[in-house]
Design a protein around this motif. Structure first.
Motif, mmCIF file in Angstrom:
data_model
loop_
_atom_site.group_PDB
_atom_site.id
_atom_site.type_symbol
_atom_site.label_atom_id
_atom_site.label_comp_id
_atom_site.label_asym_id
_atom_site.label_seq_id
_atom_site.Cartn_x
_atom_site.Cartn_y
_atom_site.Cartn_z
ATOM 1 N N GLY A 63 70.555 0.502 81.011
ATOM 2 C CA GLY A 63 69.937 -0.426 80.003
ATOM 3 C C GLY A 63 68.543 -1.101 80.483
ATOM 4 O O GLY A 63 68.422 -1.029 81.727
ATOM 5 N N ARG A 88 67.875 8.903 75.338
ATOM 6 C CA ARG A 88 68.399 7.425 75.423
ATOM 7 C C ARG A 88 69.999 7.520 74.534
ATOM 8 O O ARG A 88 70.078 8.496 73.930
ATOM 9 N N VAL A 89 71.032 6.873 74.695
ATOM 10 C CA VAL A 89 72.191 6.747 74.151
ATOM 11 C C VAL A 89 72.484 5.389 73.829
ATOM 12 O O VAL A 89 72.080 4.610 74.707
ATOM 13 N N ARG A 90 73.055 5.045 72.708
ATOM 14 C CA ARG A 90 73.470 3.820 72.495
ATOM 15 C C ARG A 90 75.054 3.394 72.957
ATOM 16 O O ARG A 90 75.939 4.169 72.743
ATOM 17 N N GLU A 107 78.351 0.802 73.655
ATOM 18 C CA GLU A 107 79.306 -0.107 72.749
ATOM 19 C C GLU A 107 78.705 -1.307 72.291
ATOM 20 O O GLU A 107 79.021 -1.856 71.149
ATOM 21 N N ASP A 108 77.819 -1.826 73.143
ATOM 22 C CA ASP A 108 77.296 -3.108 73.111
ATOM 23 C C ASP A 108 75.922 -2.841 71.977
ATOM 24 O O ASP A 108 75.282 -3.971 71.970
ATOM 25 N N ARG A 109 75.811 -1.651 71.506
ATOM 26 C CA ARG A 109 74.689 -1.256 70.709
ATOM 27 C C ARG A 109 73.401 -1.524 71.352
ATOM 28 O O ARG A 109 72.198 -1.714 70.833
ATOM 29 N N THR A 110 73.367 -1.303 72.952
ATOM 30 C CA THR A 110 71.926 -1.430 73.654
ATOM 31 C C THR A 110 71.923 -0.129 74.095
ATOM 32 O O THR A 110 72.732 0.803 74.383
ATOM 33 N N TRP A 111 70.597 0.318 74.147
ATOM 34 C CA TRP A 111 70.100 1.792 74.535
ATOM 35 C C TRP A 111 70.342 1.614 75.973
ATOM 36 O O TRP A 111 70.030 0.869 76.668
ATOM 37 N N ARG A 112 70.732 2.812 76.580
ATOM 38 C CA ARG A 112 70.682 3.045 77.918
ATOM 39 C C ARG A 112 69.776 4.558 78.091
ATOM 40 O O ARG A 112 69.870 5.222 77.212
ATOM 41 N N TYR A 113 69.134 4.622 79.361
ATOM 42 C CA TYR A 113 68.159 5.502 79.575
ATOM 43 C C TYR A 113 68.513 6.320 80.584
ATOM 44 O O TYR A 113 68.976 5.808 81.658
ATOM 45 N N THR A 124 78.127 11.799 71.185
ATOM 46 C CA THR A 124 78.586 10.535 72.106
ATOM 47 C C THR A 124 80.156 10.634 71.940
ATOM 48 O O THR A 124 80.535 10.528 70.779
#
Length: 151
Positions: free
Chosen positions: A43, A75-77, A79-85, A141
């Motif tokens: 994130g 990027r993928v979202r 569980e906390d709706r935060t993008w991870r790169y 996902t």
């Protein structure tokens, strides 16, 4: 199914920036290095923690958005709706952007690239998506409990 080693880019951060037509800046170089050294998607806050102390947050967000657009990262979202790169697309020499699924742990929130698994090239066709849709690439996902939390 955690990655054992960080995904190494096929070229140096400077070469990547030159290839995609971006100026070489400390933030761009730093973000590429942080993502290359990480065994899992990160994130923005995690990226910032690994960059020099006074790195501008807005610049990191813009850099990640630019890299996503240029298909240097994917990027993928979580569980906390935060993008991870994570490094992806052209940096891993894949025929299409991140042709692997991702796993999101519903317990600890970790997001992992499942690079040992590939999304089949016929996946979109198997979904029988109407021809009026122009699909550029699929994202898969999987949600569940990671091995660390399951133990």
């Amino acid at each position: 199914m955690r990655n054992a080693a960080p995904a190494a880019p096929t070229s140096s951060p400077s070469d990547v920036l030159k290839r995609i037509g971006l100026r070489r800046t400390p933030v761009r170089l730093g973000v590429l290095k942080v993502l290359a050294d990480s065994p899992q998607p990160l994130g923005v806050q995690q990226v910032l923690e690994l960059l020099p102390e006074h790195t501008d947050t807005v610049t990191v967000y813009r850099t990640l958005n630019t890299f996503t657009t240029k298909k240097v990262v994917h990027r993928v979202r979580g569980e906390d709706r935060t993008w991870r790169y994570a490094l992806g697309g052209s940096e891993k020499s894949s025929a299409q952007p991140h042709a692997h699924p991702h796993f999101v742990c519903e317990t600890c929130g970790v997001v992992e690239c499942l690079e040992a698994s590939q999304i089949p090239p016929t996946f979109v066709r198997s979904l029988k998506v109407a021809e009026t849709y122009e699909v550029h690439y699929p994202e898969v996902t999987l949600h569940g409990v990671c091995p660390k939390c399951h133990a």
